[in-house]
Design an enzyme around this catalytic site. Structure first.
Site, PDB file in Angstrom:
ATOM      1  N   TYR A 199      22.542   0.915  54.551  1.00  0.00           N
ATOM      2  CA  TYR A 199      23.248   2.160  54.224  1.00  0.00           C
ATOM      3  C   TYR A 199      24.607   1.848  53.560  1.00  0.00           C
ATOM      4  O   TYR A 199      25.091   0.723  53.615  1.00  0.00           O
ATOM      5  CB  TYR A 199      23.440   2.986  55.514  1.00  0.00           C
ATOM      6  CG  TYR A 199      23.752   4.433  55.235  1.00  0.00           C
ATOM      7  CD1 TYR A 199      22.903   5.216  54.459  1.00  0.00           C
ATOM      8  CD2 TYR A 199      24.925   5.018  55.722  1.00  0.00           C
ATOM      9  CE1 TYR A 199      23.206   6.536  54.183  1.00  0.00           C
ATOM     10  CE2 TYR A 199      25.228   6.346  55.459  1.00  0.00           C
ATOM     11  CZ  TYR A 199      24.362   7.096  54.683  1.00  0.00           C
ATOM     12  OH  TYR A 199      24.667   8.405  54.402  1.00  0.00           O
ATOM     13  N   ASN A 202      23.036  17.370  57.226  1.00  0.00           N
ATOM     14  CA  ASN A 202      22.169  17.958  56.193  1.00  0.00           C
ATOM     15  C   ASN A 202      22.618  19.344  55.725  1.00  0.00           C
ATOM     16  O   ASN A 202      22.652  19.599  54.513  1.00  0.00           O
ATOM     17  CB  ASN A 202      20.723  17.968  56.685  1.00  0.00           C
ATOM     18  CG  ASN A 202      20.224  16.552  56.905  1.00  0.00           C
ATOM     19  OD1 ASN A 202      20.451  15.682  56.074  1.00  0.00           O
ATOM     20  ND2 ASN A 202      19.587  16.312  58.034  1.00  0.00           N
ATOM     21  N   SER A 246      12.123  18.603  53.821  1.00  0.00           N
ATOM     22  CA  SER A 246      13.151  17.850  54.564  1.00  0.00           C
ATOM     23  C   SER A 246      14.165  18.834  55.129  1.00  0.00           C
ATOM     24  O   SER A 246      14.180  20.017  54.763  1.00  0.00           O
ATOM     25  CB  SER A 246      13.857  16.872  53.615  1.00  0.00           C
ATOM     26  OG  SER A 246      14.579  17.601  52.642  1.00  0.00           O
ATOM     27  N   VAL A 292      17.436  18.802  54.583  1.00  0.00           N
ATOM     28  CA  VAL A 292      18.281  19.265  53.465  1.00  0.00           C
ATOM     29  C   VAL A 292      17.496  20.296  52.653  1.00  0.00           C
ATOM     30  O   VAL A 292      18.011  21.366  52.306  1.00  0.00           O
ATOM     31  CB  VAL A 292      18.705  18.091  52.539  1.00  0.00           C
ATOM     32  CG1 VAL A 292      19.475  18.620  51.331  1.00  0.00           C
ATOM     33  CG2 VAL A 292      19.557  17.082  53.289  1.00  0.00           C
ATOM     34  N   ARG A 322       4.477  16.914  49.655  1.00  0.00           N
ATOM     35  CA  ARG A 322       3.358  15.978  49.533  1.00  0.00           C
ATOM     36  C   ARG A 322       2.035  16.531  50.044  1.00  0.00           C
ATOM     37  O   ARG A 322       1.032  15.832  50.012  1.00  0.00           O
ATOM     38  CB  ARG A 322       3.700  14.680  50.273  1.00  0.00           C
ATOM     39  CG  ARG A 322       4.839  13.943  49.597  1.00  0.00           C
ATOM     40  CD  ARG A 322       4.835  12.491  49.949  1.00  0.00           C
ATOM     41  NE  ARG A 322       5.306  12.213  51.295  1.00  0.00           N
ATOM     42  CZ  ARG A 322       5.355  11.003  51.811  1.00  0.00           C
ATOM     43  NH1 ARG A 322       4.970   9.967  51.096  1.00  0.00           N
ATOM     44  NH2 ARG A 322       5.818  10.824  53.032  1.00  0.00           N
ATOM     45  N   MET A 333      14.283   8.129  49.248  1.00  0.00           N
ATOM     46  CA  MET A 333      13.271   7.915  50.288  1.00  0.00           C
ATOM     47  C   MET A 333      12.243   6.840  49.905  1.00  0.00           C
ATOM     48  O   MET A 333      11.719   6.174  50.779  1.00  0.00           O
ATOM     49  CB  MET A 333      12.537   9.220  50.628  1.00  0.00           C
ATOM     50  CG  MET A 333      13.368  10.285  51.295  1.00  0.00           C
ATOM     51  SD  MET A 333      14.206   9.804  52.810  1.00  0.00           S
ATOM     52  CE  MET A 333      12.861   9.489  53.909  1.00  0.00           C
ATOM     53  N   PHE A 379      25.589  12.290  44.860  1.00  0.00           N
ATOM     54  CA  PHE A 379      26.398  12.941  45.897  1.00  0.00           C
ATOM     55  C   PHE A 379      26.212  12.207  47.219  1.00  0.00           C
ATOM     56  O   PHE A 379      25.089  11.863  47.592  1.00  0.00           O
ATOM     57  CB  PHE A 379      25.998  14.421  46.076  1.00  0.00           C
ATOM     58  CG  PHE A 379      26.791  15.104  47.164  1.00  0.00           C
ATOM     59  CD1 PHE A 379      28.106  15.483  46.935  1.00  0.00           C
ATOM     60  CD2 PHE A 379      26.237  15.323  48.420  1.00  0.00           C
ATOM     61  CE1 PHE A 379      28.852  16.088  47.938  1.00  0.00           C
ATOM     62  CE2 PHE A 379      26.972  15.929  49.429  1.00  0.00           C
ATOM     63  CZ  PHE A 379      28.283  16.313  49.181  1.00  0.00           C
TER      64      PHE A 379
HETATM   65  N1  LIG Z   1      23.815  11.799  50.186  1.00  0.00           N
HETATM   66  C1  LIG Z   1      24.053  12.455  51.305  1.00  0.00           C
HETATM   67  O1  LIG Z   1      25.197  12.760  51.649  1.00  0.00           O
HETATM   68  C2  LIG Z   1      22.908  12.840  52.181  1.00  0.00           C
HETATM   69  C3  LIG Z   1      23.110  13.672  53.278  1.00  0.00           C
HETATM   70  C4  LIG Z   1      21.999  14.062  54.029  1.00  0.00           C
HETATM   71  C5  LIG Z   1      20.744  13.583  53.702  1.00  0.00           C
HETATM   72  N2  LIG Z   1      20.621  12.744  52.660  1.00  0.00           N
HETATM   73  C6  LIG Z   1      19.307  12.225  52.247  1.00  0.00           C
HETATM   74  O2  LIG Z   1      18.466  13.341  52.047  1.00  0.00           O
HETATM   75  C7  LIG Z   1      17.130  12.957  52.294  1.00  0.00           C
HETATM   76  C8  LIG Z   1      16.513  13.937  53.253  1.00  0.00           C
HETATM   77  O3  LIG Z   1      17.151  13.799  54.526  1.00  0.00           O
HETATM   78  P1  LIG Z   1      16.688  14.755  55.709  1.00  0.00           P
HETATM   79  O4  LIG Z   1      17.400  14.361  56.949  1.00  0.00           O
HETATM   80  O5  LIG Z   1      16.787  16.145  55.228  1.00  0.00           O
HETATM   81  O6  LIG Z   1      15.152  14.323  55.797  1.00  0.00           O
HETATM   82  P2  LIG Z   1      14.071  14.641  56.912  1.00  0.00           P
HETATM   83  O7  LIG Z   1      14.265  16.012  57.421  1.00  0.00           O
HETATM   84  O8  LIG Z   1      14.053  13.528  57.887  1.00  0.00           O
HETATM   85  O9  LIG Z   1      12.729  14.611  56.037  1.00  0.00           O
HETATM   86  C9  LIG Z   1      12.343  13.457  55.316  1.00  0.00           C
HETATM   87  C10 LIG Z   1      11.756  13.912  53.997  1.00  0.00           C
HETATM   88  O10 LIG Z   1      11.462  12.777  53.186  1.00  0.00           O
HETATM   89  C11 LIG Z   1      10.099  12.858  52.737  1.00  0.00           C
HETATM   90  N3  LIG Z   1       9.597  11.494  52.577  1.00  0.00           N
HETATM   91  C12 LIG Z   1       9.638  10.497  53.463  1.00  0.00           C
HETATM   92  N4  LIG Z   1       9.111   9.377  52.936  1.00  0.00           N
HETATM   93  C13 LIG Z   1       8.703   9.696  51.686  1.00  0.00           C
HETATM   94  C14 LIG Z   1       8.082   8.981  50.643  1.00  0.00           C
HETATM   95  N5  LIG Z   1       7.764   7.699  50.783  1.00  0.00           N
HETATM   96  N6  LIG Z   1       7.799   9.626  49.501  1.00  0.00           N
HETATM   97  C15 LIG Z   1       8.105  10.928  49.347  1.00  0.00           C
HETATM   98  N7  LIG Z   1       8.721  11.671  50.312  1.00  0.00           N
HETATM   99  C16 LIG Z   1       9.010  11.047  51.461  1.00  0.00           C
HETATM  100  C17 LIG Z   1       9.394  13.604  53.850  1.00  0.00           C
HETATM  101  O11 LIG Z   1       8.192  14.140  53.378  1.00  0.00           O
HETATM  102  P3  LIG Z   1       6.838  14.062  54.259  1.00  0.00           P
HETATM  103  O12 LIG Z   1       6.950  15.124  55.320  1.00  0.00           O
HETATM  104  O13 LIG Z   1       5.778  14.315  53.267  1.00  0.00           O
HETATM  105  O14 LIG Z   1       6.789  12.660  54.846  1.00  0.00           O
HETATM  106  C18 LIG Z   1      10.442  14.668  54.161  1.00  0.00           C
HETATM  107  O15 LIG Z   1      10.398  15.689  53.192  1.00  0.00           O
HETATM  108  C19 LIG Z   1      17.183  11.521  52.799  1.00  0.00           C
HETATM  109  O16 LIG Z   1      16.960  10.660  51.707  1.00  0.00           O
HETATM  110  C20 LIG Z   1      18.601  11.382  53.277  1.00  0.00           C
HETATM  111  O17 LIG Z   1      19.063  10.057  53.276  1.00  0.00           O
HETATM  112  C21 LIG Z   1      21.658  12.365  51.893  1.00  0.00           C
END
Ligand SMILES: NC(=O)c1ccc[n+]([C@@H]2O[C@H](COP(=O)([O-])OP(=O)(O)OC[C@H]3O[C@@H](n4cnc5c(N)ncnc54)[C@H](OP(=O)(O)O)[C@@H]3O)[C@@H](O)[C@H]2O)c1
Length: 325
Positions: free
Chosen positions: A53, A125, A152, A154, A174, A241, A263
């Protein structure tokens, strides 16, 4: 006794996490003792435990970034808080632990009207979704947004906030079983994230092209979304992801002047004041209260069942996996 999930080296969570017991800590001067109610499991936890990370904890570390707890006692300056208050469980202590102490000056009180499971998933999120919608494009009512990982946390916040703000969303997922649940949250279009959807998109939007694309996957998934963006559209990457590079179709850069941005909520928090952050949380509380916006929760596990929780987190799902104390 206090229970906590710690890691002594970076690696796969199921290989490096250990459940440790210790006496419940005593608060020092101007500190509160807090008992965990619920903690969230996020993809960034896997990145922190794995050592990949953008920021890492000093080892050994207690895992977990997000959660909510209740104050059991305070020693010294209360900072306006009292025993029984619900507060954000401090990220600096690690949230996957039953009890922790923290300076009262660092604690953020949560209104009693917010459900504790929801509060545990409120600090990473939801603010990210709100900032993605507010910071990059001057969206107007009726404008279209496209996002991948629509199911997800977010993604579901983007859907609900966008619907409340009057924007329309195209959501890529998916599997078809997610269409109904996302439409119930307010999604306008839900599609399977595969090669042929960009060709038929305009039929579904009445000829409109999205102004904003939100990418948390990478690889071909983002490339397809960029093909859908209108002239001078903005694609914001905030997650990776699949770990693949963000693929950018060159002709869209030249002929459509599409812009690629990034972001990171952590950077936003680091570069804004405590007051700015409190105002952002306050805005989220208002969205929740006025529009019943929520984070879908799939399952809740005790800390001792962390292996089951991590396995459930790694499977396809429609909602968050939480720990409870
Ligand atoms: N930059 C920032 O400040 C920030 C802040 C918050 C979150 N994030 C990022 O936002 C993303 C979502 O976070 P979250 O907590 O909302 O996620 P989450 O609720 O844990 O859900 C994970 C999501 O990722 C998908 N996914 C997992 N593996 C995948 C793959 N190999 N190919 C395609 N889709 C896949 C899942 O789809 P399935 O159900 O089909 O597995 C699900 O839609 C993450 O990448 C996280 O690191 C970034």
């Amino acid at each position: 006794m206090q229970q906590k999930l710690i890691y002594r080296s970076f690696g796969k969570p199921l290989e490096v996490l250990e459940l440790e017991s210790a006496p419940i800590p005593e608060p020092q001067e101007n500190e509160a003792l807090i008992k965990l109610e619920y903690a969230n499991i996020n993809p960034s936890d896997m990145g922190m435990i794995g050592g990949s990370y953008g920021k890492l904890a000093e080892l050994p570390a207690t895992a977990g970034r997000e959660g909510v707890g209740t104050i059991l006692s305070i020693k010294g300056d209360t900072n306006g808080l009292s025993a029984g208050d619900r507060v954000r469980y401090p990220e600096s202590a690690g949230t996957w632990q039953s009890h922790c102490t923290a300076p009262t000056a660092d604690l953020f009180k949560i209104p009693s009207s917010i459900d504790p499971e929801q509060a545990a998933a409120l600090f990473i999120n939801p603010p990210t979704a709100l900032m993605l919608l507010k910071s990059f494009v001057d969206l107007k009512e009726g404008d279209w947004i496209i996002q991948n990982a629509g199911n997800s946390s977010v993604g579901t916040w983007v859907i609900q906030l966008a619907a409340a703000m009057g924007y329309k969303t195209i959501n890529l997922v998916r599997r078809e079983s997610l269409f109904g649940p996302l439409e119930e949250l307010g999604a306008d279009v839900v599609l399977v994230d595969e090669d042929d959807y960009p060709k038929k998109l305009k039929e579904l939007t009445g000829g409109a092209s999205p102004k904003l694309a939100l990418n948390s996957i990478g690889g071909n998934s983002v490339s397809r979304m960029i093909k859908c963006l209108g002239e001078s559209g903005v694609c914001v990457t905030f997650g990776g992801m699949v770990g693949d590079p963000v693929r950018f179709p060159t002709r869209f850069l030249i002929f459509n002047d599409v812009q690629l941005r990034g972001f990171w909520m952590d950077k936003w928090t680091r570069t804004h004041s405590k007051e700015d952050l409190a105002n952002l949380y306050q805005e989220l509380f208002e969205w929740i209260e006025k529009h019943n916006i929520h984070t879908p929760i799939q399952e809740v596990f005790e800390l001792k069942d962390f292996s089951k929780a991590i396995k459930a987190f790694s499977k396809p799902r429609m909602g968050k996996i939480l720990f409870k104390s």
